[in-house]
Write a protein that holds these residues in place. Structure first.
Motif, PDB file in Angstrom:
ATOM      1  N   LYS A  40       0.838  -1.183   0.000  1.00 50.41           N
ATOM      2  CA  LYS A  40       0.000   0.000   0.000  1.00 50.41           C
ATOM      3  C   LYS A  40       0.882   1.245   0.000  1.00 50.41           C
ATOM      4  N   ARG A  51      -7.831   1.943  -4.467  1.00 50.56           N
ATOM      5  CA  ARG A  51      -7.873   1.128  -3.254  1.00 50.56           C
ATOM      6  C   ARG A  51      -7.540  -0.324  -3.580  1.00 50.56           C
ATOM      7  N   ASP A  52      -6.729  -0.924  -2.745  1.00 47.25           N
ATOM      8  CA  ASP A  52      -6.388  -2.330  -2.922  1.00 47.25           C
ATOM      9  C   ASP A  52      -7.452  -3.178  -2.239  1.00 47.25           C
ATOM     10  N   SER A 146     -14.080   3.030  -5.712  1.00 50.06           N
ATOM     11  CA  SER A 146     -14.087   1.567  -5.609  1.00 50.06           C
ATOM     12  C   SER A 146     -15.350   1.089  -4.915  1.00 50.06           C
ATOM     13  N   VAL A 222     -12.594  -1.485  -9.010  1.00 51.15           N
ATOM     14  CA  VAL A 222     -11.720  -0.338  -8.755  1.00 51.15           C
ATOM     15  C   VAL A 222     -11.652   0.497 -10.030  1.00 51.15           C
TER      16      VAL A 222
END
Length: 265
Positions: A40, A51-52, A146, A222
């Protein structure tokens, strides 16, 4: 990992340059143990990180049986593996002057130390000649949006229409979009689009969910771009997802055909 035979590379680049695709192809070609981790990185002024939500990891775990999740402390306890290749992914908007571990930001270094990882090599899209560069774009401004779609199932025709609208500007100028989407027949797709490409990728997952209710696999969306209309995206998605009753209509005939259906690969 000291004393092991692991090789660890850190792969960095801007959104949509092909990091995860390159990582997938490299790991699939490797004859030995494989590991993966996405780090991150904080957003920059005017440049929002996507955003992961686990899209990349879920796709890679599906594509590469036995892939080690390097965020799991159990895989970083100092045990040695023969001919292991660990790849670490980082979304980074600008490459440094030189691809050196010394050029890594304090945030990245801290995470590497936390996971007990030390890269043998640092590679940047747009800088390292071993990496493709045709999709390496320079962004001056970028927004991110996301949505978690856990246990959601799409009407197939509606998914096609929504994705076409999304990447063609119906909800803002989308430069990058990726997702894992579930269909009523248990299939899942990795959907991938970048503004520099000719079209979208719809790549089927290897794993098929059993016809027994809502899917359990991760499902996320995403999006990165400019002037994104998140409310419009959410509203359209709500109209594209199928209800429990409709899902049961799809699954009941499948259970009749495969009474012992289980999760398959």
């Amino acid at each position: 990992m000291q004393g092991s035979t692991n090789t660890t590379w850190l792969i960095a680049g801007p959104p949509g340059c092909g990091k995860t695709t390159w990582i997938r192809n490299t790991l699939k070609a490797h004859q030995g143990s494989c590991g993966y981790l996405r780090l991150k990185v904080p957003s920059q002024p005017g440049l929002e990180q996507g955003r992961d939500l686990g899209v990349d990891k879920a796709w890679l775990l599906d594509q590469i049986p036995g892939l080690h999740d390097l965020s799991d402390p159990a895989h970083n306890d100092g045990h040695a593996e023969t001919n292991a290749l660990n790849l670490i992914e980082v979304q980074q908007f600008q490459a440094p002057a030189a691809p050196s571990p010394d050029a890594l930001s304090p945030t990245i270094r801290q995470q590497l130390e936390q996971h007990k990882l030390q890269p043998d090599r640092v590679m940047y899209f747009g800088l390292d000649p071993a990496l493709p560069s045709q999709d390496t774009l320079a962004f001056s401004r970028l927004e991110a949006w996301s949505l978690s779609l856990h246990d959601s199932v799409w009407d197939p025709n509606s998914l096609n229409s929504f994705w076409f609208e999304l990447v063609n500007g119906a909800y803002g100028d989308v430069y990058r979009a990726k997702a894992i989407m579930n269909l009523p027949d248990g299939r899942g797709f990795f959907c991938n689009w970048i503004v520099s490409q000719q079209g979208s990728q719809f790549l089927p997952l290897e794993t098929v969910e059993p016809p027994h209710g809502r899917p359990t696999r991760p499902s996320e969306l995403v999006v990165q771009g400019k002037a994104l209309n998140g409310v419009g995206i959410q509203t359209t998605i709500d109209d594209c997802l199928i209800s429990d009753d409709v899902l049961e209509m799809h699954q009941a005939p499948m259970r009749d055909q495969q009474p012992q259906a289980t999760l398959t690969r």
